[in-house]
Design a protein around this motif. Structure first.
Motif, PDB file in Angstrom:
ATOM      1  N   TYR A  90       0.832  -1.211   0.000  1.00 26.32           N
ATOM      2  CA  TYR A  90       0.000   0.000   0.000  1.00 26.32           C
ATOM      3  C   TYR A  90       0.859   1.251   0.000  1.00 26.32           C
ATOM      4  CZ  TYR A  90      -3.433   3.481   1.479  1.00 26.32           C
ATOM      5  OH  TYR A  90      -4.238   4.584   1.541  1.00 26.32           O
ATOM      6  N   LEU A 106      -9.102  -2.269   2.281  1.00 24.55           N
ATOM      7  CA  LEU A 106      -8.458  -0.956   2.306  1.00 24.55           C
ATOM      8  C   LEU A 106      -8.921  -0.132   3.505  1.00 24.55           C
ATOM      9  CD1 LEU A 106      -8.611   0.015  -1.492  1.00 24.55           C
ATOM     10  CD2 LEU A 106      -6.558  -0.533  -0.171  1.00 24.55           C
ATOM     11  N   ASP A 107     -10.220  -0.205   3.781  1.00 24.83           N
ATOM     12  CA  ASP A 107     -10.751   0.594   4.883  1.00 24.83           C
ATOM     13  C   ASP A 107     -10.331   0.030   6.237  1.00 24.83           C
ATOM     14  OD1 ASP A 107     -12.259   2.911   5.498  1.00 24.83           O
ATOM     15  OD2 ASP A 107     -13.882   1.635   6.240  1.00 24.83           O
ATOM     16  N   VAL A 160     -14.624   4.793   0.275  1.00 24.04           N
ATOM     17  CA  VAL A 160     -13.295   4.213   0.508  1.00 24.04           C
ATOM     18  C   VAL A 160     -12.391   4.459  -0.687  1.00 24.04           C
ATOM     19  CG1 VAL A 160     -12.015   2.074   0.880  1.00 24.04           C
ATOM     20  CG2 VAL A 160     -14.153   2.479   2.106  1.00 24.04           C
ATOM     21  N   PHE A 161     -12.913   4.234  -1.886  1.00 26.84           N
ATOM     22  CA  PHE A 161     -12.085   4.434  -3.075  1.00 26.84           C
ATOM     23  C   PHE A 161     -11.733   5.908  -3.262  1.00 26.84           C
ATOM     24  CE2 PHE A 161     -14.158   0.377  -4.835  1.00 26.84           C
ATOM     25  CZ  PHE A 161     -13.116  -0.393  -4.365  1.00 26.84           C
ATOM     26  N   ASP A 199      -5.555   9.671  -0.677  1.00 28.34           N
ATOM     27  CA  ASP A 199      -4.383   9.304   0.092  1.00 28.34           C
ATOM     28  C   ASP A 199      -3.165   9.113  -0.803  1.00 28.34           C
ATOM     29  OD1 ASP A 199      -3.263   8.860   2.661  1.00 28.34           O
ATOM     30  OD2 ASP A 199      -3.268   6.700   2.312  1.00 28.34           O
ATOM     31  N   HIS A 200      -3.412   8.730  -2.059  1.00 30.40           N
ATOM     32  CA  HIS A 200      -2.320   8.547  -3.014  1.00 30.40           C
ATOM     33  C   HIS A 200      -2.189   9.744  -3.962  1.00 30.40           C
ATOM     34  CE1 HIS A 200      -0.838   4.322  -2.457  1.00 30.40           C
ATOM     35  NE2 HIS A 200      -1.895   4.340  -1.648  1.00 30.40           N
ATOM     36  N   LEU A 256      -7.407   2.969   5.741  1.00 23.20           N
ATOM     37  CA  LEU A 256      -8.103   4.247   5.597  1.00 23.20           C
ATOM     38  C   LEU A 256      -9.050   4.568   6.750  1.00 23.20           C
ATOM     39  CD1 LEU A 256      -8.787   3.850   1.785  1.00 23.20           C
ATOM     40  CD2 LEU A 256      -7.096   5.332   2.872  1.00 23.20           C
ATOM     41  N   TYR A 282      -8.989   6.448  -0.841  1.00 23.52           N
ATOM     42  CA  TYR A 282      -7.791   5.789  -1.374  1.00 23.52           C
ATOM     43  C   TYR A 282      -7.121   6.675  -2.417  1.00 23.52           C
ATOM     44  CZ  TYR A 282      -5.101   2.112  -3.810  1.00 23.52           C
ATOM     45  OH  TYR A 282      -4.108   1.365  -4.412  1.00 23.52           O
ATOM     46  N   SER A 299      -9.969  10.317  -8.194  1.00 27.02           N
ATOM     47  CA  SER A 299     -10.613   9.061  -8.590  1.00 27.02           C
ATOM     48  C   SER A 299     -11.538   9.250  -9.782  1.00 27.02           C
ATOM     49  CB  SER A 299     -11.398   8.489  -7.421  1.00 27.02           C
ATOM     50  OG  SER A 299     -12.003   7.270  -7.781  1.00 27.02           O
ATOM     51  N   ALA A 349      -5.270   3.691  -7.580  1.00 27.06           N
ATOM     52  CA  ALA A 349      -6.045   4.694  -6.854  1.00 27.06           C
ATOM     53  C   ALA A 349      -6.799   5.620  -7.803  1.00 27.06           C
ATOM     54  CB  ALA A 349      -5.124   5.512  -5.951  1.00 27.06           C
ATOM     55  N   ALA A 366     -12.527  -2.833  -1.103  1.00 23.05           N
ATOM     56  CA  ALA A 366     -12.776  -1.630  -0.310  1.00 23.05           C
ATOM     57  C   ALA A 366     -12.764  -1.946   1.185  1.00 23.05           C
ATOM     58  CB  ALA A 366     -14.117  -1.014  -0.709  1.00 23.05           C
TER      59      ALA A 366
END
Length: 289
Positions: A212, A263-264, A277-278, A284-285, A268, A281, A289, A224, A260
């Motif tokens: 990650y 990841l959560d 969540v996406f 965060d990157h 996240l 994500y 999206s 992401a 998701a």
């Protein structure tokens, strides 16, 4: 008192070995030290988000840092084991001035030489239990080297699978297939294949959580930035007329929901829907999206 100090050193070595095991070989790979180091470096790098090179170095730099901490802790732990018994329980080669050095310095030196499997022989254990313990340190040093190589060889294929999925989604987004093209046998196969790839990436995040913290670089290779399009494809598939396409769409939606959730849960902590969540994500990157 001497044995208490030695036991303290042995405990430090065991804590390091436990962390190494949980990072590399435990099925769920909940390594404590590696996650702490990588999370700290990732959050620090986010403050320099405009500098892409800084973010891109987080993953490799964190791995090097973790391995360095493992090695340093093993060396220190074994040095503490030797320290209370230095120099009385050891023999020194003729003409060596090591015995005139501080006991702690000799202990650290012996530990470094042993863990590196150099075996210089200028300081050797004299008591029976130390003659058994010292080779164990060499075995730990060899295991640490092997584990480091294995870690690198395991994590980069996981990164490749993630980036391949991202590139495929980017190409599909650019091609912009029409609804009638998705509502076909080819569309069902496409959605089913994407579901399989998403499931693989979900497993990679479970087994190689360190992945990650590796930045994917350009948008077309960043999951992401492209995972939102996979969710859109799943929606189109579920609304299709053909039952096989609807089934494939549901499979893709389920795979994305599992991704998701991982990841959560692990990174996240939004507590939101897969869409939320996406979006987190992507943010965060440093992607849209």
């Amino acid at each position: 008192m001497e044995w208490l100090v030695s036991l303290l050193g042995a405990g430090l070595v065991m804590v390091t070995l436990r962390d190494l095991f949980h990072t590399l070989w435990h099925p769920t790979r909940h390594g404590g030290l590696s996650r702490l180091v990588m999370t700290a470096l990732w959050r620090l790098a986010r403050r320099f988000r405009t500098r892409g090179r800084v973010v891109g170095l987080v993953g490799p730099l964190a791995m090097v840092t973790v391995v360095g901490v493992w090695a340093g802790t093993v060396v220190l732990g074994w040095a503490i084991v030797y320290w209370p018994h230095m120099p009385a329980a050891f023999t020194f080669s003729p003409g060596s001035e090591a015995a005139q050095e501080p006991a702690l310095l000799d202990s650290v030196y012996l530990s470094l030489v042993t863990v590196a499997t150099l075996g210089l022989g200028d300081i050797t254990p004299g008591e029976g239990w130390l003659r058994l313990v010292s080779p164990l340190e060499a075995l730990v040093g060899f295991a640490l080297l092997t584990a480091t190589v294995s870690w690198v060889l395991e994590i980069y294929p996981a990164l490749t699978r993630r980036r391949v999925l991202a590139v495929r989604l980017a190409l599909l987004r650019d091609a912009d297939p029409a609804t009638r093209q998705l509502d076909s046998t080819a569309g069902a196969l496409l959605l089913d294949g994407l579901a399989v790839e998403v499931a693989r990436v979900r497993i990679d995040f479970t087994q190689y959580a360190e992945a990650y913290y590796f930045h994917d670089g350009e948008d077309h290779s960043s999951l992401a930035a492209t995972v939102g399009y996979a969710a859109a494809l799943a929606e189109h598939g579920q609304a299709a007329g053909r039952p096989d396409v609807r089934l494939a769409g549901r499979l893709l939606a389920g795979a994305l929901a599992d991704l998701a959730a991982i990841l959560d849960q692990r990174f996240l902590h939004t507590g939101g829907t897969p869409t939320d969540v996406f979006a987190a994500y992507a943010a965060d990157h440093g992607r849209a999206s």
